[in-house]
Design a protein around this motif. Structure first.
Motif, mmCIF file in Angstrom:
data_model
loop_
_atom_site.group_PDB
_atom_site.id
_atom_site.type_symbol
_atom_site.label_atom_id
_atom_site.label_comp_id
_atom_site.label_asym_id
_atom_site.label_seq_id
_atom_site.Cartn_x
_atom_site.Cartn_y
_atom_site.Cartn_z
ATOM 1 N N MET A 117 -99.900 36.258 -2.237
ATOM 2 C CA MET A 117 -99.244 36.018 -3.497
ATOM 3 C C MET A 117 -100.191 36.472 -4.602
ATOM 4 O O MET A 117 -101.399 36.269 -4.522
ATOM 5 C CB MET A 117 -98.937 34.526 -3.587
ATOM 6 C CG MET A 117 -98.448 34.062 -4.887
ATOM 7 S SD MET A 117 -98.010 32.300 -4.911
ATOM 8 C CE MET A 117 -98.089 31.793 -3.238
ATOM 9 N N LEU A 118 -99.600 37.069 -5.650
ATOM 10 C CA LEU A 118 -100.384 37.523 -6.795
ATOM 11 C C LEU A 118 -99.787 36.929 -8.060
ATOM 12 O O LEU A 118 -98.646 37.211 -8.408
ATOM 13 C CB LEU A 118 -100.399 39.044 -6.883
ATOM 14 C CG LEU A 118 -101.345 39.642 -7.925
ATOM 15 C CD1 LEU A 118 -101.884 40.983 -7.435
ATOM 16 C CD2 LEU A 118 -100.692 39.815 -9.277
ATOM 17 N N THR B 50 -96.705 48.100 -4.724
ATOM 18 C CA THR B 50 -97.301 48.694 -3.521
ATOM 19 C C THR B 50 -98.510 47.920 -3.013
ATOM 20 O O THR B 50 -99.007 48.231 -1.927
ATOM 21 C CB THR B 50 -97.682 50.174 -3.750
ATOM 22 O OG1 THR B 50 -98.616 50.261 -4.824
ATOM 23 C CG2 THR B 50 -96.457 51.017 -4.050
ATOM 24 N N LEU B 51 -98.954 46.897 -3.745
ATOM 25 C CA LEU B 51 -100.038 46.053 -3.227
ATOM 26 C C LEU B 51 -99.567 45.250 -2.014
ATOM 27 O O LEU B 51 -100.376 44.798 -1.217
ATOM 28 C CB LEU B 51 -100.565 45.110 -4.315
ATOM 29 C CG LEU B 51 -101.363 45.766 -5.438
ATOM 30 C CD1 LEU B 51 -101.618 44.760 -6.562
ATOM 31 C CD2 LEU B 51 -102.674 46.341 -4.915
ATOM 32 N N GLY B 52 -98.257 45.067 -1.900
ATOM 33 C CA GLY B 52 -97.700 44.439 -0.703
ATOM 34 C C GLY B 52 -97.791 42.924 -0.662
ATOM 35 O O GLY B 52 -97.843 42.341 0.426
ATOM 36 N N CYS B 53 -97.807 42.276 -1.805
ATOM 37 C CA CYS B 53 -97.818 40.818 -1.817
ATOM 38 C C CYS B 53 -96.733 40.316 -2.767
ATOM 39 O O CYS B 53 -96.203 41.075 -3.569
ATOM 40 C CB CYS B 53 -99.191 40.282 -2.216
ATOM 41 S SG CYS B 53 -99.807 40.890 -3.781
ATOM 42 N N GLU B 54 -96.418 39.040 -2.636
ATOM 43 C CA GLU B 54 -95.420 38.434 -3.522
ATOM 44 C C GLU B 54 -96.001 38.364 -4.924
ATOM 45 O O GLU B 54 -97.099 37.846 -5.136
ATOM 46 C CB GLU B 54 -95.067 37.033 -3.032
ATOM 47 C CG GLU B 54 -94.105 36.310 -3.936
ATOM 48 C CD GLU B 54 -93.892 34.854 -3.563
ATOM 49 O OE1 GLU B 54 -93.076 34.209 -4.260
ATOM 50 O OE2 GLU B 54 -94.532 34.347 -2.619
ATOM 51 N N LEU B 55 -95.272 38.876 -5.893
ATOM 52 C CA LEU B 55 -95.693 38.835 -7.282
ATOM 53 C C LEU B 55 -95.025 37.653 -7.983
ATOM 54 O O LEU B 55 -93.830 37.405 -7.791
ATOM 55 C CB LEU B 55 -95.320 40.132 -8.005
ATOM 56 C CG LEU B 55 -95.899 41.419 -7.421
ATOM 57 C CD1 LEU B 55 -95.314 42.640 -8.125
ATOM 58 C CD2 LEU B 55 -97.417 41.420 -7.494
ATOM 59 N N VAL B 56 -95.802 36.929 -8.790
ATOM 60 C CA VAL B 56 -95.312 35.750 -9.503
ATOM 61 C C VAL B 56 -95.842 35.810 -10.924
ATOM 62 O O VAL B 56 -97.045 35.998 -11.141
ATOM 63 C CB VAL B 56 -95.810 34.449 -8.820
ATOM 64 C CG1 VAL B 56 -95.347 33.218 -9.596
ATOM 65 C CG2 VAL B 56 -95.358 34.374 -7.364
ATOM 66 N N TRP B 57 -94.964 35.641 -11.902
ATOM 67 C CA TRP B 57 -95.414 35.595 -13.296
ATOM 68 C C TRP B 57 -96.195 34.310 -13.537
ATOM 69 O O TRP B 57 -95.705 33.216 -13.236
ATOM 70 C CB TRP B 57 -94.244 35.634 -14.270
ATOM 71 C CG TRP B 57 -93.483 36.912 -14.322
ATOM 72 C CD1 TRP B 57 -92.147 37.088 -14.054
ATOM 73 C CD2 TRP B 57 -93.979 38.206 -14.702
ATOM 74 N NE1 TRP B 57 -91.804 38.405 -14.232
ATOM 75 C CE2 TRP B 57 -92.909 39.113 -14.633
ATOM 76 C CE3 TRP B 57 -95.229 38.684 -15.086
ATOM 77 C CZ2 TRP B 57 -93.041 40.465 -14.925
ATOM 78 C CZ3 TRP B 57 -95.370 40.035 -15.378
ATOM 79 C CH2 TRP B 57 -94.286 40.903 -15.298
ATOM 80 N N ALA B 58 -97.388 34.433 -14.089
ATOM 81 C CA ALA B 58 -98.226 33.292 -14.466
ATOM 82 C C ALA B 58 -98.627 33.515 -15.923
ATOM 83 O O ALA B 58 -99.769 33.849 -16.232
ATOM 84 C CB ALA B 58 -99.443 33.197 -13.555
ATOM 85 N N THR B 59 -97.662 33.355 -16.806
ATOM 86 C CA THR B 59 -97.818 33.758 -18.196
ATOM 87 C C THR B 59 -97.056 32.829 -19.122
ATOM 88 O O THR B 59 -96.044 32.233 -18.707
ATOM 89 C CB THR B 59 -97.319 35.213 -18.387
ATOM 90 O OG1 THR B 59 -97.392 35.566 -19.760
ATOM 91 C CG2 THR B 59 -95.904 35.400 -17.868
ATOM 92 N N THR B 60 -97.516 32.756 -20.361
ATOM 93 C CA THR B 60 -96.767 31.987 -21.357
ATOM 94 C C THR B 60 -95.469 32.683 -21.749
ATOM 95 O O THR B 60 -94.633 32.083 -22.424
ATOM 96 C CB THR B 60 -97.626 31.729 -22.612
ATOM 97 O OG1 THR B 60 -98.077 32.984 -23.122
ATOM 98 C CG2 THR B 60 -98.813 30.830 -22.290
ATOM 99 N N TRP B 61 -95.287 33.922 -21.319
ATOM 100 C CA TRP B 61 -94.014 34.612 -21.548
ATOM 101 C C TRP B 61 -92.893 33.933 -20.755
ATOM 102 O O TRP B 61 -91.724 34.102 -21.075
ATOM 103 C CB TRP B 61 -94.098 36.078 -21.117
ATOM 104 C CG TRP B 61 -94.804 36.963 -22.082
ATOM 105 C CD1 TRP B 61 -96.141 36.995 -22.354
ATOM 106 C CD2 TRP B 61 -94.212 37.973 -22.884
ATOM 107 N NE1 TRP B 61 -96.415 37.962 -23.276
ATOM 108 C CE2 TRP B 61 -95.244 38.585 -23.627
ATOM 109 C CE3 TRP B 61 -92.916 38.434 -23.050
ATOM 110 C CZ2 TRP B 61 -95.026 39.625 -24.520
ATOM 111 C CZ3 TRP B 61 -92.683 39.470 -23.937
ATOM 112 C CH2 TRP B 61 -93.729 40.054 -24.661
ATOM 113 N N ALA C 210 -109.981 46.926 -6.649
ATOM 114 C CA ALA C 210 -110.603 45.664 -6.245
ATOM 115 C C ALA C 210 -109.577 44.718 -5.623
ATOM 116 O O ALA C 210 -109.845 44.079 -4.598
ATOM 117 C CB ALA C 210 -111.285 45.002 -7.443
ATOM 118 N N ILE C 211 -108.406 44.647 -6.218
ATOM 119 C CA ILE C 211 -107.355 43.772 -5.690
ATOM 120 C C ILE C 211 -106.875 44.282 -4.329
ATOM 121 O O ILE C 211 -106.742 43.504 -3.375
ATOM 122 C CB ILE C 211 -106.188 43.665 -6.695
ATOM 123 C CG1 ILE C 211 -106.665 42.966 -7.970
ATOM 124 C CG2 ILE C 211 -104.996 42.945 -6.079
ATOM 125 C CD1 ILE C 211 -105.741 43.140 -9.163
ATOM 126 N N ALA C 212 -106.638 45.581 -4.215
ATOM 127 C CA ALA C 212 -106.187 46.162 -2.938
ATOM 128 C C ALA C 212 -107.228 45.956 -1.846
ATOM 129 O O ALA C 212 -106.884 45.640 -0.703
ATOM 130 C CB ALA C 212 -105.881 47.650 -3.114
#
Length: 165
Positions: free
Chosen positions: A1-2, A55-66, A156-158
């Protein structure tokens, strides 16, 4: 998860937004279409970031005040689908000096699962707290808010994701 922040990582806070030939701020979506009606900071989004994140291949999750606005305003401009959004607790526990206000909520959301947190406000206090309080692996990746996500950040993340797959 990202876990993904918007201001700083996706919307760089440094430099000037691009201009069109008539001197107006250029605002583009993922297709490169000018959008003259939106928040001027959105012109700083890089429309290639959505594909690079996907393409990083992980679940993306918004972690933002938006919050949910990230799905309406940011995601379409960078080519991301609608993503889950972290709901920030309203009655926060007393803040620990030096600890980011998001840290506890992200660890709770992860519920022991490995995660990457991409933000421009991560500190050593956050890293120490996550190490002590999260049983899973975690990469807290601080992005330079003046530049936003760049090639070195994606690498770095990949690399971390590949090492911990």
């Amino acid at each position: 998860m990202l876990f993904l922040d918007v201001d700083g990582p996706l919307i760089p806070l440094g430099g000037k937004p691009p201009k069109d030939p008539e001197g107006r701020a250029v605002k583009v979506d993922a297709t490169g279409t000018w959008d003259g009606t939106s928040n001027p900071l959105l012109s700083r989004l890089d429309p290639t970031h959505g594909n690079r994140l996907t393409t990083l291949g992980c679940e993306l999750v918004w972690a933002t005040t938006w919050m949910a606005d990230a799905n309406e305003e940011v995601a379409p401009r960078i080519g991301l689908p609608e993503l889950p959004v972290v709901d920030w607790p309203e009655d926060e526990a007393p803040l620990t000096p030096g600890l980011h206000w998001k840290t506890r909520a992200l660890v709770a959301w992860a519920a022991g699962r490995p995660f990457v947190w991409v933000d421009d406000e991560i500190s050593d206090a956050d890293r120490a707290w996550v190490t002590a309080n999260h049983p899973g692996r975690a990469l807290l990746h601080r992005v330079d808010p003046r530049a936003g996500l760049c090639d070195a950040d994606f690498a770095a993340i990949a690399r971390w994701l590949a090492e911990h797959a």
